[in-house]
Design a protein around this motif. Structure first.
Motif, short mmCIF file in Angstrom:
data_model
loop_
_atom_site.label_atom_id
_atom_site.label_comp_id
_atom_site.label_asym_id
_atom_site.label_seq_id
_atom_site.Cartn_x
_atom_site.Cartn_y
_atom_site.Cartn_z
N LYS A 158 2.73 -16.26 -16.56
CA LYS A 158 3.54 -15.05 -16.52
C LYS A 158 3.27 -14.14 -17.71
CE LYS A 158 7.59 -14.77 -18.29
NZ LYS A 158 7.65 -13.64 -19.21
N ASN A 159 3.28 -14.72 -18.91
CA ASN A 159 3.04 -13.92 -20.11
C ASN A 159 1.64 -13.32 -20.11
OD1 ASN A 159 5.60 -14.53 -20.98
ND2 ASN A 159 4.96 -15.95 -22.57
N LEU A 160 0.67 -14.09 -19.68
CA LEU A 160 -0.70 -13.58 -19.66
C LEU A 160 -0.87 -12.47 -18.64
CD1 LEU A 160 -2.57 -16.95 -20.14
CD2 LEU A 160 -2.51 -15.05 -21.77
N VAL A 161 -0.24 -12.62 -17.47
CA VAL A 161 -0.31 -11.55 -16.46
C VAL A 161 0.34 -10.28 -16.99
CG1 VAL A 161 0.56 -10.82 -14.19
CG2 VAL A 161 -0.53 -13.04 -14.45
N MET A 162 1.48 -10.43 -17.66
CA MET A 162 2.16 -9.26 -18.22
C MET A 162 1.31 -8.59 -19.30
SD MET A 162 6.08 -10.63 -18.27
CE MET A 162 6.74 -9.10 -18.92
N ALA A 163 0.69 -9.40 -20.16
CA ALA A 163 -0.17 -8.84 -21.21
C ALA A 163 -1.39 -8.15 -20.58
CB ALA A 163 -0.62 -9.95 -22.16
N LEU A 164 -1.95 -8.77 -19.55
CA LEU A 164 -3.09 -8.18 -18.85
C LEU A 164 -2.71 -6.84 -18.23
CD1 LEU A 164 -5.97 -8.33 -17.71
CD2 LEU A 164 -5.07 -9.74 -15.85
N ALA A 165 -1.55 -6.79 -17.60
CA ALA A 165 -1.08 -5.53 -17.00
C ALA A 165 -0.91 -4.45 -18.07
CB ALA A 165 0.22 -5.75 -16.25
N GLY A 166 -0.38 -4.84 -19.22
CA GLY A 166 -0.23 -3.89 -20.32
C GLY A 166 -1.56 -3.34 -20.79
N GLU A 167 -2.53 -4.22 -20.91
CA GLU A 167 -3.86 -3.77 -21.36
C GLU A 167 -4.53 -2.89 -20.31
OE1 GLU A 167 -4.80 -3.90 -24.33
OE2 GLU A 167 -3.40 -5.38 -25.09
N VAL A 168 -4.35 -3.23 -19.03
CA VAL A 168 -4.89 -2.36 -17.98
C VAL A 168 -4.23 -1.00 -18.06
CG1 VAL A 168 -5.04 -2.00 -15.48
CG2 VAL A 168 -5.61 -4.23 -16.44
N GLY A 169 -2.93 -0.97 -18.35
CA GLY A 169 -2.23 0.29 -18.52
C GLY A 169 -2.81 1.11 -19.66
N GLU A 170 -3.17 0.44 -20.76
CA GLU A 170 -3.78 1.16 -21.89
C GLU A 170 -5.16 1.70 -21.50
OE1 GLU A 170 -3.60 -1.09 -25.53
OE2 GLU A 170 -1.49 -1.57 -25.21
N LEU A 171 -5.88 0.96 -20.67
CA LEU A 171 -7.18 1.45 -20.18
C LEU A 171 -6.96 2.66 -19.27
CD1 LEU A 171 -10.25 1.17 -19.91
CD2 LEU A 171 -9.84 -0.53 -18.10
N VAL A 172 -5.98 2.56 -18.40
CA VAL A 172 -5.66 3.69 -17.51
C VAL A 172 -5.32 4.93 -18.33
CG1 VAL A 172 -3.94 4.55 -15.85
CG2 VAL A 172 -4.91 2.26 -15.57
N GLU A 213 -6.45 5.93 -21.03
CA GLU A 213 -7.66 6.59 -21.56
C GLU A 213 -8.28 7.55 -20.54
OE1 GLU A 213 -8.80 6.68 -24.60
OE2 GLU A 213 -7.23 5.32 -25.28
N PHE A 214 -7.98 7.33 -19.26
CA PHE A 214 -8.56 8.17 -18.21
C PHE A 214 -7.57 9.15 -17.62
CE2 PHE A 214 -11.46 4.68 -18.57
CZ PHE A 214 -12.69 5.25 -18.34
N GLN A 215 -6.29 8.98 -17.96
CA GLN A 215 -5.27 9.85 -17.42
C GLN A 215 -5.57 11.30 -17.81
OE1 GLN A 215 -1.35 8.87 -18.78
NE2 GLN A 215 -0.37 9.87 -17.05
N TRP A 216 -5.44 12.15 -16.86
CA TRP A 216 -5.61 13.59 -17.02
C TRP A 216 -7.06 14.04 -17.16
CZ3 TRP A 216 -1.29 14.33 -15.10
CH2 TRP A 216 -0.14 13.72 -15.55
N LEU A 217 -8.01 13.12 -17.15
CA LEU A 217 -9.41 13.53 -17.18
C LEU A 217 -9.83 13.97 -15.78
CD1 LEU A 217 -11.15 10.72 -19.30
CD2 LEU A 217 -10.21 12.91 -20.08
N THR A 218 -10.71 14.95 -15.73
CA THR A 218 -11.30 15.31 -14.45
C THR A 218 -12.28 14.20 -14.07
OG1 THR A 218 -13.20 16.43 -15.44
CG2 THR A 218 -11.19 17.77 -15.07
N PRO A 219 -12.69 14.12 -12.81
CA PRO A 219 -13.70 13.13 -12.44
C PRO A 219 -14.98 13.23 -13.29
CG PRO A 219 -12.70 14.03 -10.46
CD PRO A 219 -12.19 14.84 -11.63
N GLU A 220 -15.35 14.45 -13.60
CA GLU A 220 -16.55 14.66 -14.42
C GLU A 220 -16.34 14.14 -15.85
OE1 GLU A 220 -16.41 17.07 -10.94
OE2 GLU A 220 -15.02 17.12 -12.63
N GLN A 221 -15.19 14.42 -16.42
CA GLN A 221 -14.89 13.92 -17.76
C GLN A 221 -14.82 12.40 -17.78
OE1 GLN A 221 -11.26 16.19 -18.15
NE2 GLN A 221 -12.17 17.53 -19.73
N ALA A 222 -14.22 11.82 -16.75
CA ALA A 222 -14.13 10.36 -16.68
C ALA A 222 -15.51 9.72 -16.60
CB ALA A 222 -13.28 9.95 -15.47
N ALA A 223 -16.40 10.33 -15.83
CA ALA A 223 -17.75 9.78 -15.68
C ALA A 223 -18.53 9.86 -16.99
CB ALA A 223 -18.50 10.53 -14.58
N ALA A 224 -18.17 10.81 -17.85
CA ALA A 224 -18.89 11.01 -19.10
C ALA A 224 -18.12 10.48 -20.32
CB ALA A 224 -19.19 12.50 -19.28
#
Length: 111
Positions: free
Chosen positions: A24-38, A40-51
């Motif tokens: 449970k704790n590892l899944v929650m930590a993993l979800a948090g880290e995926v959120g932090e990765l997300v 980084e891409f929030q509000w980027l255009t597809p072109e900005q995300a690709a670059a």
């Protein structure tokens, strides 16, 4: 994968953190880290995300978050006794059977 799994396990053991590494704790930590990765891409255009890796600062942040995701996923698989590579290859084979390349090429439709 075996080397990474061993190193992540040793890292936790050296710090006596395995007591906190419940699924449970590892899944929650993993979800948090995926959120932090997300984030980084929030509000980027597809072109900005690709670059994104072209920008040294943004690329470093993305690389660090991918590393965090990989570490937590590796640790979760280890705690649950899942061979991560085997699980991924099995899933890939299932998806390949469900989406034969000659039938779905160029289509994003779900089956």
């Amino acid at each position: 994968m075996d080397d990474l799994t061993t190193r992540v396990r040793a890292f936790a053991e050296e710090r006596d953190w395995q007591q906190f590494h419940t699924p449970k704790n590892l899944v929650m930590a993993l979800a948090g880290e995926v959120g932090e990765l997300v984030a980084e891409f929030q509000w980027l255009t597809p072109e900005q995300a690709a670059a994104v890796m072209d920008d040294p600062a943004a690329g470093a942040r993305v690389r660090a978050e991918v590393g965090d995701v990989m570490i937590y996923l590796t640790r979760l698989a280890d705690v649950l006794g899942i061979d991560l590579e085997e699980a991924a290859l099995t899933k890939l084979a299932e998806v390949a059977a469900r989406y034969p390349a000659d039938e779905v090429r160029g289509s994003a439709d779900k089956r």
